[in-house]
Design a protein around this motif. Structure first.
Motif, PDB file in Angstrom:
ATOM      1  N   PHE A  19       3.716  -7.533  -0.326  1.00  0.00           N
ATOM      2  CA  PHE A  19       2.898  -6.460  -0.885  1.00  0.00           C
ATOM      3  C   PHE A  19       3.255  -5.195  -0.124  1.00  0.00           C
ATOM      4  O   PHE A  19       3.198  -5.158   1.103  1.00  0.00           O
ATOM      5  CB  PHE A  19       1.410  -6.793  -0.719  1.00  0.00           C
ATOM      6  CG  PHE A  19       0.502  -5.768  -1.308  1.00  0.00           C
ATOM      7  CD1 PHE A  19       0.176  -5.798  -2.647  1.00  0.00           C
ATOM      8  CD2 PHE A  19      -0.032  -4.760  -0.516  1.00  0.00           C
ATOM      9  CE1 PHE A  19      -0.664  -4.856  -3.199  1.00  0.00           C
ATOM     10  CE2 PHE A  19      -0.871  -3.809  -1.058  1.00  0.00           C
ATOM     11  CZ  PHE A  19      -1.192  -3.854  -2.397  1.00  0.00           C
ATOM     12  N   VAL A  20       3.647  -4.156  -0.857  1.00  0.00           N
ATOM     13  CA  VAL A  20       4.006  -2.883  -0.243  1.00  0.00           C
ATOM     14  C   VAL A  20       2.853  -1.918  -0.483  1.00  0.00           C
ATOM     15  O   VAL A  20       2.500  -1.643  -1.623  1.00  0.00           O
ATOM     16  CB  VAL A  20       5.317  -2.321  -0.851  1.00  0.00           C
ATOM     17  CG1 VAL A  20       5.679  -1.020  -0.199  1.00  0.00           C
ATOM     18  CG2 VAL A  20       6.426  -3.338  -0.711  1.00  0.00           C
ATOM     19  N   ASN A  21       2.257  -1.407   0.626  1.00  0.00           N
ATOM     20  CA  ASN A  21       1.087  -0.535   0.503  1.00  0.00           C
ATOM     21  C   ASN A  21       1.390   0.768  -0.215  1.00  0.00           C
ATOM     22  O   ASN A  21       0.664   1.179  -1.097  1.00  0.00           O
ATOM     23  CB  ASN A  21       0.501  -0.230   1.874  1.00  0.00           C
ATOM     24  CG  ASN A  21      -0.243  -1.427   2.427  1.00  0.00           C
ATOM     25  OD1 ASN A  21      -0.810  -2.203   1.680  1.00  0.00           O
ATOM     26  ND2 ASN A  21      -0.209  -1.589   3.735  1.00  0.00           N
ATOM     27  N   ASP A  22       2.461   1.442   0.167  1.00  0.00           N
ATOM     28  CA  ASP A  22       2.775   2.735  -0.434  1.00  0.00           C
ATOM     29  C   ASP A  22       3.969   2.603  -1.354  1.00  0.00           C
ATOM     30  O   ASP A  22       4.982   2.033  -0.980  1.00  0.00           O
ATOM     31  CB  ASP A  22       3.121   3.763   0.654  1.00  0.00           C
ATOM     32  CG  ASP A  22       1.955   3.998   1.602  1.00  0.00           C
ATOM     33  OD1 ASP A  22       0.805   3.917   1.135  1.00  0.00           O
ATOM     34  OD2 ASP A  22       2.213   4.260   2.789  1.00  0.00           O
ATOM     35  N   THR A  23       3.862   3.186  -2.534  1.00  0.00           N
ATOM     36  CA  THR A  23       5.029   3.212  -3.407  1.00  0.00           C
ATOM     37  C   THR A  23       5.996   4.267  -2.914  1.00  0.00           C
ATOM     38  O   THR A  23       7.181   4.223  -3.212  1.00  0.00           O
ATOM     39  CB  THR A  23       4.621   3.501  -4.863  1.00  0.00           C
ATOM     40  OG1 THR A  23       3.866   4.705  -4.899  1.00  0.00           O
ATOM     41  CG2 THR A  23       3.832   2.347  -5.440  1.00  0.00           C
ATOM     42  N   ALA A  24       5.530   5.217  -2.083  1.00  0.00           N
ATOM     43  CA  ALA A  24       6.404   6.248  -1.530  1.00  0.00           C
ATOM     44  C   ALA A  24       7.422   5.630  -0.579  1.00  0.00           C
ATOM     45  O   ALA A  24       8.563   6.059  -0.507  1.00  0.00           O
ATOM     46  CB  ALA A  24       5.588   7.313  -0.804  1.00  0.00           C
ATOM     47  N   ASN A  25       7.012   4.593   0.159  1.00  0.00           N
ATOM     48  CA  ASN A  25       7.928   3.923   1.086  1.00  0.00           C
ATOM     49  C   ASN A  25       9.101   3.297   0.352  1.00  0.00           C
ATOM     50  O   ASN A  25      10.200   3.251   0.860  1.00  0.00           O
ATOM     51  CB  ASN A  25       7.197   2.831   1.873  1.00  0.00           C
ATOM     52  CG  ASN A  25       6.232   3.401   2.881  1.00  0.00           C
ATOM     53  OD1 ASN A  25       6.300   4.579   3.214  1.00  0.00           O
ATOM     54  ND2 ASN A  25       5.321   2.563   3.355  1.00  0.00           N
TER      55      ASN A  25
ATOM     56  N   VAL B 189       3.032 -11.611 -11.926  1.00  0.00           N
ATOM     57  CA  VAL B 189       2.260 -10.910 -10.891  1.00  0.00           C
ATOM     58  C   VAL B 189       2.903  -9.554 -10.607  1.00  0.00           C
ATOM     59  O   VAL B 189       2.203  -8.548 -10.455  1.00  0.00           O
ATOM     60  CB  VAL B 189       2.161 -11.760  -9.604  1.00  0.00           C
ATOM     61  CG1 VAL B 189       1.516 -10.972  -8.475  1.00  0.00           C
ATOM     62  CG2 VAL B 189       1.389 -13.036  -9.864  1.00  0.00           C
ATOM     63  N   GLU B 190       4.227  -9.515 -10.549  1.00  0.00           N
ATOM     64  CA  GLU B 190       4.930  -8.250 -10.303  1.00  0.00           C
ATOM     65  C   GLU B 190       4.665  -7.249 -11.423  1.00  0.00           C
ATOM     66  O   GLU B 190       4.534  -6.052 -11.173  1.00  0.00           O
ATOM     67  CB  GLU B 190       6.435  -8.500 -10.165  1.00  0.00           C
ATOM     68  CG  GLU B 190       6.815  -9.211  -8.876  1.00  0.00           C
ATOM     69  CD  GLU B 190       8.279  -9.640  -8.851  1.00  0.00           C
ATOM     70  OE1 GLU B 190       9.019  -9.351  -9.818  1.00  0.00           O
ATOM     71  OE2 GLU B 190       8.679 -10.272  -7.869  1.00  0.00           O
ATOM     72  N   LYS B 191       4.583  -7.718 -12.653  1.00  0.00           N
ATOM     73  CA  LYS B 191       4.271  -6.827 -13.772  1.00  0.00           C
ATOM     74  C   LYS B 191       2.843  -6.311 -13.669  1.00  0.00           C
ATOM     75  O   LYS B 191       2.564  -5.168 -14.006  1.00  0.00           O
ATOM     76  CB  LYS B 191       4.461  -7.552 -15.108  1.00  0.00           C
ATOM     77  CG  LYS B 191       5.898  -7.786 -15.463  1.00  0.00           C
ATOM     78  CD  LYS B 191       5.999  -8.532 -16.773  1.00  0.00           C
ATOM     79  CE  LYS B 191       7.439  -8.882 -17.101  1.00  0.00           C
ATOM     80  NZ  LYS B 191       7.539  -9.680 -18.332  1.00  0.00           N
ATOM     81  N   LEU B 192       1.938  -7.174 -13.208  1.00  0.00           N
ATOM     82  CA  LEU B 192       0.532  -6.805 -13.081  1.00  0.00           C
ATOM     83  C   LEU B 192       0.327  -5.751 -11.990  1.00  0.00           C
ATOM     84  O   LEU B 192      -0.426  -4.799 -12.176  1.00  0.00           O
ATOM     85  CB  LEU B 192      -0.302  -8.053 -12.769  1.00  0.00           C
ATOM     86  CG  LEU B 192      -1.806  -7.882 -12.662  1.00  0.00           C
ATOM     87  CD1 LEU B 192      -2.378  -7.531 -14.037  1.00  0.00           C
ATOM     88  CD2 LEU B 192      -2.447  -9.161 -12.156  1.00  0.00           C
ATOM     89  N   ASP B 193       0.986  -5.922 -10.854  1.00  0.00           N
ATOM     90  CA  ASP B 193       0.839  -4.988  -9.739  1.00  0.00           C
ATOM     91  C   ASP B 193       2.232  -4.583  -9.247  1.00  0.00           C
ATOM     92  O   ASP B 193       2.937  -5.386  -8.644  1.00  0.00           O
ATOM     93  CB  ASP B 193       0.049  -5.646  -8.608  1.00  0.00           C
ATOM     94  CG  ASP B 193      -0.376  -4.649  -7.546  1.00  0.00           C
ATOM     95  OD1 ASP B 193       0.256  -3.577  -7.436  1.00  0.00           O
ATOM     96  OD2 ASP B 193      -1.345  -4.939  -6.831  1.00  0.00           O
ATOM     97  N   PRO B 194       2.634  -3.332  -9.480  1.00  0.00           N
ATOM     98  CA  PRO B 194       3.987  -2.904  -9.087  1.00  0.00           C
ATOM     99  C   PRO B 194       4.199  -2.849  -7.578  1.00  0.00           C
ATOM    100  O   PRO B 194       5.329  -2.723  -7.124  1.00  0.00           O
ATOM    101  CB  PRO B 194       4.117  -1.510  -9.710  1.00  0.00           C
ATOM    102  CG  PRO B 194       2.730  -1.064  -9.983  1.00  0.00           C
ATOM    103  CD  PRO B 194       1.907  -2.289 -10.165  1.00  0.00           C
ATOM    104  N   ARG B 195       3.150  -2.979  -6.793  1.00  0.00           N
ATOM    105  CA  ARG B 195       3.302  -2.974  -5.334  1.00  0.00           C
ATOM    106  C   ARG B 195       3.786  -4.316  -4.806  1.00  0.00           C
ATOM    107  O   ARG B 195       4.125  -4.427  -3.639  1.00  0.00           O
ATOM    108  CB  ARG B 195       1.978  -2.593  -4.669  1.00  0.00           C
ATOM    109  CG  ARG B 195       1.547  -1.158  -5.035  1.00  0.00           C
ATOM    110  CD  ARG B 195       0.185  -0.849  -4.505  1.00  0.00           C
ATOM    111  NE  ARG B 195      -0.795  -1.693  -5.207  1.00  0.00           N
ATOM    112  CZ  ARG B 195      -2.099  -1.630  -5.009  1.00  0.00           C
ATOM    113  NH1 ARG B 195      -2.604  -0.798  -4.134  1.00  0.00           N
ATOM    114  NH2 ARG B 195      -2.921  -2.416  -5.679  1.00  0.00           N
ATOM    115  N   ILE B 196       3.816  -5.339  -5.659  1.00  0.00           N
ATOM    116  CA  ILE B 196       4.359  -6.643  -5.272  1.00  0.00           C
ATOM    117  C   ILE B 196       5.874  -6.557  -5.419  1.00  0.00           C
ATOM    118  O   ILE B 196       6.390  -6.211  -6.474  1.00  0.00           O
ATOM    119  CB  ILE B 196       3.813  -7.781  -6.166  1.00  0.00           C
ATOM    120  CG1 ILE B 196       2.283  -7.817  -6.153  1.00  0.00           C
ATOM    121  CG2 ILE B 196       4.403  -9.119  -5.760  1.00  0.00           C
ATOM    122  CD1 ILE B 196       1.665  -8.144  -4.828  1.00  0.00           C
TER     123      ILE B 196
END
Length: 186
Positions: free
Chosen positions: A155-161, A138-145
């Motif tokens: 789940f992290v909304n912003d990758t900037a954070n 799942v982490e590979k599928l969505d880097p925000r996890i």
């Protein structure tokens, strides 16, 4: 005394083996009778269908016993097309991954892996064999996890954070040099 007990146990083992063989033979006889009766019923229904002019349905037994060339190729191919296939593993895991991402989006704080697993299994109806491996996919599928701590996922909304701590560290590294340069000028 132990010799007598040993002999008694050996005799009992032989008796159990004999009983097992008899039970297996009885099951085999019953199974053969059932198959024979099913074949008779299939033949009887086939004859009735021919007599009434209704289309004939080919039973499994007749398909298995006759080579494809002689069994009326059309009926055989139709029979094969009608068969349902099992859902592929990929589609099940894909549904579970999407559900995991959806659950993590809905929950604002980090959630325990066991709780997440329970929620995914309830919603999808599929069992997760290994939660850690599943969540890595799942982490590979969505880097925000993210996995903030052992056994926790979020789940992290912003990758900037997530990049801010790295930027702050870089700024802090340059600040002492700037401070030294300012001190030298004075």
């Amino acid at each position: 005394m132990t010799i007598n007990e040993r002999m008694a146990l050996k005799i009992r083992l032989e008796q159990l083996e004999d009983a097992e063989i008899r039970v297996i033979q009885e099951f085999q006889k019953e199974r053969e009778y059932i198959f024979k009766r099913l074949r008779e019923l299939d033949e009887k229904e086939g004859q009735q269908a021919k007599a009434s002019g209704k289309p004939e349905y080919v039973s499994f037994n007749t398909l298995a016993s006759v080579p494809p060339e002689t069994s009326g190729g059309e009926v055989l191919t139709k029979e094969r097309k009608v068969r349902k296939s099992r859902p592929s593993r990929r589609s099940k895991s894909g549904k579970m991954r999407e559900e995991a991402i959806q659950i993590l989006k809905e929950v604002s704080e980090p959630i325990r892996g066991a709780e997440l697993q329970r929620m995914i299994e309830e919603k999808t109806g599929f069992k997760i064999a290994n939660m850690t491996s599943f969540m890595k996919s799942v982490e590979k599928l969505d880097p925000r996890i993210r996995k903030p701590d052992r056994g926790l996922y979020q789940f992290v909304n912003d990758t900037a954070n997530t990049e801010e701590p790295h930027q702050e560290m870089e700024q802090n590294e340059h600040e002492p040099e700037e401070n030294e340069a300012v001190a030298e000028q004075k």
